[in-house]
Scaffold this active site. Structure first.
Site, PDB file in Angstrom:
ATOM      1  N   LYS A  21     -10.317  -0.147   6.098  1.00  0.00           N
ATOM      2  CA  LYS A  21      -9.851   0.874   5.150  1.00  0.00           C
ATOM      3  C   LYS A  21      -9.654   0.281   3.761  1.00  0.00           C
ATOM      4  O   LYS A  21      -9.953   0.911   2.755  1.00  0.00           O
ATOM      5  CB  LYS A  21      -8.502   1.455   5.599  1.00  0.00           C
ATOM      6  N   ILE A  23     -11.184  -2.311   2.362  1.00  0.00           N
ATOM      7  CA  ILE A  23     -12.465  -2.575   1.693  1.00  0.00           C
ATOM      8  C   ILE A  23     -13.117  -1.253   1.285  1.00  0.00           C
ATOM      9  O   ILE A  23     -13.694  -1.132   0.202  1.00  0.00           O
ATOM     10  CB  ILE A  23     -13.411  -3.374   2.615  1.00  0.00           C
ATOM     11  N   TYR A  58       0.198 -15.540  10.293  1.00  0.00           N
ATOM     12  CA  TYR A  58      -0.430 -15.258  11.585  1.00  0.00           C
ATOM     13  C   TYR A  58      -0.316 -13.777  11.939  1.00  0.00           C
ATOM     14  O   TYR A  58      -1.131 -13.223  12.649  1.00  0.00           O
ATOM     15  CB  TYR A  58       0.267 -16.041  12.702  1.00  0.00           C
ATOM     16  N   THR A 193     -19.485   9.769  19.433  1.00  0.00           N
ATOM     17  CA  THR A 193     -18.675  10.357  18.354  1.00  0.00           C
ATOM     18  C   THR A 193     -17.339  10.917  18.849  1.00  0.00           C
ATOM     19  O   THR A 193     -16.560  11.424  18.063  1.00  0.00           O
ATOM     20  CB  THR A 193     -19.430  11.510  17.656  1.00  0.00           C
ATOM     21  N   THR A 196     -14.132   9.845  17.133  1.00  0.00           N
ATOM     22  CA  THR A 196     -13.995  10.464  15.808  1.00  0.00           C
ATOM     23  C   THR A 196     -13.408  11.869  15.954  1.00  0.00           C
ATOM     24  O   THR A 196     -12.470  12.251  15.246  1.00  0.00           O
ATOM     25  CB  THR A 196     -15.366  10.527  15.106  1.00  0.00           C
ATOM     26  N   CYS A 385      -0.698 -25.437  -4.599  1.00  0.00           N
ATOM     27  CA  CYS A 385       0.726 -25.295  -4.280  1.00  0.00           C
ATOM     28  C   CYS A 385       1.196 -26.419  -3.356  1.00  0.00           C
ATOM     29  O   CYS A 385       1.374 -27.535  -3.820  1.00  0.00           O
ATOM     30  CB  CYS A 385       0.991 -23.908  -3.713  1.00  0.00           C
ATOM     31  N   GLU A 409      11.450 -30.596   1.550  1.00  0.00           N
ATOM     32  CA  GLU A 409      11.096 -29.491   2.444  1.00  0.00           C
ATOM     33  C   GLU A 409      10.651 -30.047   3.804  1.00  0.00           C
ATOM     34  O   GLU A 409      10.947 -29.481   4.847  1.00  0.00           O
ATOM     35  CB  GLU A 409       9.952 -28.654   1.845  1.00  0.00           C
ATOM     36  N   HIS A 511      -1.101 -20.569  -7.829  1.00  0.00           N
ATOM     37  CA  HIS A 511      -2.183 -20.103  -6.946  1.00  0.00           C
ATOM     38  C   HIS A 511      -3.301 -19.467  -7.775  1.00  0.00           C
ATOM     39  O   HIS A 511      -3.292 -18.248  -7.970  1.00  0.00           O
ATOM     40  CB  HIS A 511      -1.637 -19.076  -5.947  1.00  0.00           C
ATOM     41  N   GLU A 513      -6.119 -18.746  -6.899  1.00  0.00           N
ATOM     42  CA  GLU A 513      -6.938 -17.844  -6.070  1.00  0.00           C
ATOM     43  C   GLU A 513      -6.581 -16.367  -6.247  1.00  0.00           C
ATOM     44  O   GLU A 513      -7.397 -15.506  -5.928  1.00  0.00           O
ATOM     45  CB  GLU A 513      -6.843 -18.235  -4.590  1.00  0.00           C
TER      46      GLU A 513
END
Ligand code: GLN
Length: 553
Positions: A21, A23, A58, A193, A196, A385, A409, A511, A513
């Site tokens: 959905k 995309i 995940y 179908t 659907t 990061c 950390e 980030h 990206e």
């Protein structure tokens, strides 16, 4: 915007999750934009979390971060990349946010003694939030994608709100687009179908009539099947769109354009249809299909079982591949499998090594080994990061002679805290939305790899972290050759590090990206992949048939 009222497209899905959905919505946005309409998109996630920030990768894949510092579902990343828009906090709606506002209003007494209920109070809040985005963006078309599947209990208030919304803004100003699955059944994979039909029936029971059906399928649908869906689902035949699996993500807008999705939507909305300008998108697809060569990037992370956990990183590599006219093959290497003795086995075929973001100690020793391998073998390296923090630790341990260098950390008791909590994080106890989030300026040192890659000296990049390079060690690290090539404007926070004398060794605290686009690859990814191409060329003519020993073996 002209005097034409704003238009809304509601996107729902039936039968199963993962129908694409996000995309499909993003692709539709691109097709409308290619016709000159301004667009925006809202993702509704019916879970109770206030935002995606507290969710494990995940569970739900990557946490996307917007410029204004919201931690959102990864679909916002698809919207930004496909539609080339910038989204904000209100573009992501969750049940957590909706309930939080309603309860706050109730506590303030805003409901004037009323009994506060799902209908009308919650549904009003949902509708108000859609209107708020429409008002703020002034977009010609607002796409609203409802996560989950029709029939989910969690999604019911949203579907009810959509039903009401349409009556409020006028039927001609809204379209309901419904995605369903048309599976192949039996030994011949005969397409069916019935699912659907059932899904549309379920939607109808809630009071929503589908105007457009996108039938997701592996194989082409016959005219007969299209007719059948049209007849049983009460949708005009031209509004039954076949959403056949595309060979790659960026082909989807072009495939859906050929199917007439935008023509159908525009006609239903009463908007003028023009010839779309898809030249740029076609060029992207051409390059993707005709790369000059292949390069291999090893992405060393711990969430390797789920590709969605690194979706923006993977997409950024694809974009940089387009920018360099090569195909980037990314091998996900599980960091827990890498040890000093076997790093070569996993990494020797890599033309570039990337260590992405992450949290916690697990898998970090393998990432440090991978970074060491990249640094010592002259393999182009990009750290993001946590990838920067580990690159600093690796350099401190193996170059600057600080054998116990660590991050608080990973090892709270360390006496060499190269990486430590940022001062303003020390009192923070709540986890949700409390990291250093969103876009901040970063000033680059002229002449460095960073400055050369960007071609400018001040940039804005998105962040999501609590820990930072400890300034007490900067002088020692510099003395041993590490360059802090990007800093916050006050000079207090390290944003980029690099190691000169290496083909490409650079890591960022932010980030990059999140800002890369297929039509505008991020400069650092572009430069990293370029360095990988140079290495691949110097290593001889390996092709995509090269096999890599990965943890999947
Ligand atoms: N865990 C590290 C921090 O909080 C890195 C975060 C990240 O990689 N996004 O600073």
């Amino acid at each position: 915007m002209s005097s034409t009222p704003q238009k809304f497209v509601f996107v729902t899905g039936g039968n199963v999750s993962s129908l694409g959905k996000g995309i499909a919505s993003a692709s539709l946005g691109r097709l409308l934009k290619a016709r000159g309409y301004s667009v925006t998109a809202i993702k509704i996630d019916p879970y109770l979390n206030v935002d995606a920030g507290t969710m494990s990768p995940y569970q739900h894949g990557e946490v996307f971060v917007t410029n204004d510092g919201s931690e959102t579902d990864l679909d916002l990343g698809h919207y930004e990349r496909f539609m080339d828009v910038e989204l904000a906090e209100d573009n992501s709606m969750t049940t957590g946010k909706v309930y939080q506002s309603v309860i706050e209003k109730e506590r303030r007494g805003d409901y004037l003694g009323a009994c506060v209920q799902i209908i009308p109070h919650l549904t009003d809040e949902i509708k108000d939030r859609i209107h708020r985005v429409a008002r703020a963006t002034r977009a010609d078309v607002v796409l609203v994608e409802v996560g989950g599947t029709v029939g989910d209990i969690e999604g019911l208030p949203y579907l009810e709100a959509i039903r009401q919304f349409r009556n409020q803004v006028g039927r001609n100003n809204c379209v309901n687009m419904h995605l369903t699955l048309v599976p192949g059944v039996g030994p011949d994979g005969e397409l069916k179908t019935k699912l659907t039909q059932h899904s549309v029936k379920e939607l109808r029971a809630i009071g929503i009539l589908a105007d457009v059906i996108v039938a997701r399928t592996r194989r082409p649908l016959t005219r007969e099947m299209r007719r059948k869906i049209s007849l049983f689902c009460d949708v005009a035949e031209r509004n039954v769109i076949v959403g056949q699996d595309s060979d790659h993500l960026y082909a989807v807008p072009l495939d859906l354009e050929r199917e007439g999705i935008a023509d159908a939507i525009l006609e239903l909305l009463g908007l003028e249809n023009t010839t779309p300008d898809l030249a740029e998108w076609e060029a992207i697809n051409h390059t993707l299909r005709h790369p000059k060569r292949t390069v291999r990037i090893a992405l060393v992370g711990k969430y390797t079982q789920l590709k969605d956990a690194y979706i923006s990183v993977l997409e950024s590599l694809t974009h940089a591949g387009i920018g360099n006219e090569v195909e980037v093959l990314t091998d996900l290497v599980h960091s827990e499998t890498i040890e000093p003795e076997n790093a070569d086995k996993y990494l020797r075929h890599a033309d570039g090594i990337l260590v992405p973001g992450g949290f916690g100690d697990r898998g970090t020793s393998g990432k440090i080994e991978a970074i060491r391998y990249a640094r010592e073998h002259g393999v182009p390296f990009l750290g993001l990061c946590l990838g920067l923090q580990l690159a600093v630790i690796e350099f401190a341990r193996h170059v600057a002679g600080i054998a116990d260098a660590d991050s608080t950390e990973l090892n709270p008791m360390t006496h060499e805290p190269l990486i430590d909590l940022m001062p303003d994080q020390k009192q923070t106890t709540l986890k949700g939305g409390t990291m250093r989030l969103g876009a901040y300026p970063c000033v680059l040192t002229p002449g460095t790899l960073a400055a050369r890659s960007y071609g400018q000296i001040e940039v804005q990049e998105r962040h999501r972290h609590r820990y930072e390079v400890n300034n007490a060690y900067r002088e020692t690290l510099s003395h041993h050759g590490m360059v802090f090539s990007g800093l916050s404007p006050d000079g207090q926070l390290v944003e980029i590090v690099e190691v000169p004398g290496h083909p490409f060794f650079l890591a960022t605290q932010f980030h990059p990206e999140f800002q890369s686009r297929p039509n505008r690859p991020h400069p650092l990814f572009q430069a990293f992949v370029k360095a990988a191409v140079v290495r691949a060329q110097s290593q001889g003519s390996r092709t995509s048939t090269t096999t890599l020993e990965t943890s999947a073996e």
